[in-house]
Write an enzyme that holds these catalytic residues in place. Structure first.
Site, PDB file in Angstrom:
ATOM      1  N   PRO A 148      17.311  57.607 -29.419  1.00  0.00           N
ATOM      2  CA  PRO A 148      16.245  56.589 -29.389  1.00  0.00           C
ATOM      3  C   PRO A 148      16.678  55.164 -29.722  1.00  0.00           C
ATOM      4  O   PRO A 148      16.298  54.607 -30.746  1.00  0.00           O
ATOM      5  CB  PRO A 148      15.258  57.132 -30.414  1.00  0.00           C
ATOM      6  CG  PRO A 148      16.123  57.851 -31.408  1.00  0.00           C
ATOM      7  CD  PRO A 148      17.222  58.472 -30.592  1.00  0.00           C
ATOM      8  N   CYS A 149      17.456  54.544 -28.838  1.00  0.00           N
ATOM      9  CA  CYS A 149      17.893  53.168 -29.095  1.00  0.00           C
ATOM     10  C   CYS A 149      16.711  52.199 -29.121  1.00  0.00           C
ATOM     11  O   CYS A 149      16.828  51.103 -29.673  1.00  0.00           O
ATOM     12  CB  CYS A 149      18.951  52.725 -28.087  1.00  0.00           C
ATOM     13  SG  CYS A 149      18.514  52.950 -26.369  1.00  0.00           S
TER      14      CYS A 149
END
Length: 184
Positions: A148-149
């Site tokens: 989850p950047c």
């Protein structure tokens, strides 16, 4: 070659429609290897060419492969708000070194509905001055959404950059309840 021969390096792919547009999902026998935003025909062609050269085999469209079918189910549940975590095997072979270290920490240590600063994430991997390098790692993330950047933001409260575009980042953070729903 017979179609039942288990080619070690087989790469399968499909496109799934989501609230943030079409995503291309690609997998190897080791796991999900690539998630690509805005999977228009042009993006799809470029991605498949890049995967073929990086992984040494021509990707095959196979939405019914067990791993991709499960990935599609999990993406649909995530966008429906009924799933918070992806539980899929991941193939990290498209990324190495510091970038892989940072992304693995992000995947395991920054849960749904929370955010982390670039510098904080750098500190977690023992490189507290490497905030910019963390930004580069986020930009090279081959598995966005799953890794989850979008949860990495600037320490001053700025949203930071995002390979999928800021509107996409805002939508993902809104979905997770971190930001209010975008008005437009």
């Amino acid at each position: 070659m017979d179609s039942h021969g288990q080619n070690e390096q087989r790469v399968v792919w499909t496109v799934v429609g989501t609230d943030i547009g079409p995503l291309l999902l690609a997998a190897t026998p080791d796991g999900l290897v690539n998630v690509v935003f805005h999977a228009t025909d042009a993006v799809r062609e470029r991605t498949l060419d890049r995967l073929a050269s990086r992984l040494g085999t021509e990707p095959v469209e196979a939405p019914d492969s067990p791993l991709l079918a499960e990935a599609i189910r999990q993406f649909e549940a995530y966008f429906a708000g009924t799933r918070r975590d992806f539980d899929l095997p991941l193939d990290w072979s498209l990324i190495s070194g510091f970038n892989r270290q940072v992304l693995r920490e992000l995947a395991s240590g920054v849960p749904y509905g929370s955010v982390v600063g670039y510098g904080d994430l750098a500190g977690r991997v023992g490189q507290p001055r490497a905030a910019q390098a963390v930004g580069v790692a986020m930009g090279s993330n081959p598995l966005p959404v799953v890794v989850p950047c979008h949860r990495v933001v600037e320490s001053d409260g700025g949203i930071g950059g995002f390979g999928g575009g800021l509107e996409t980042k805002r939508k993902l953070l809104a979905l997770e309840g971190v930001l209010p729903e975008p008005l437009f």
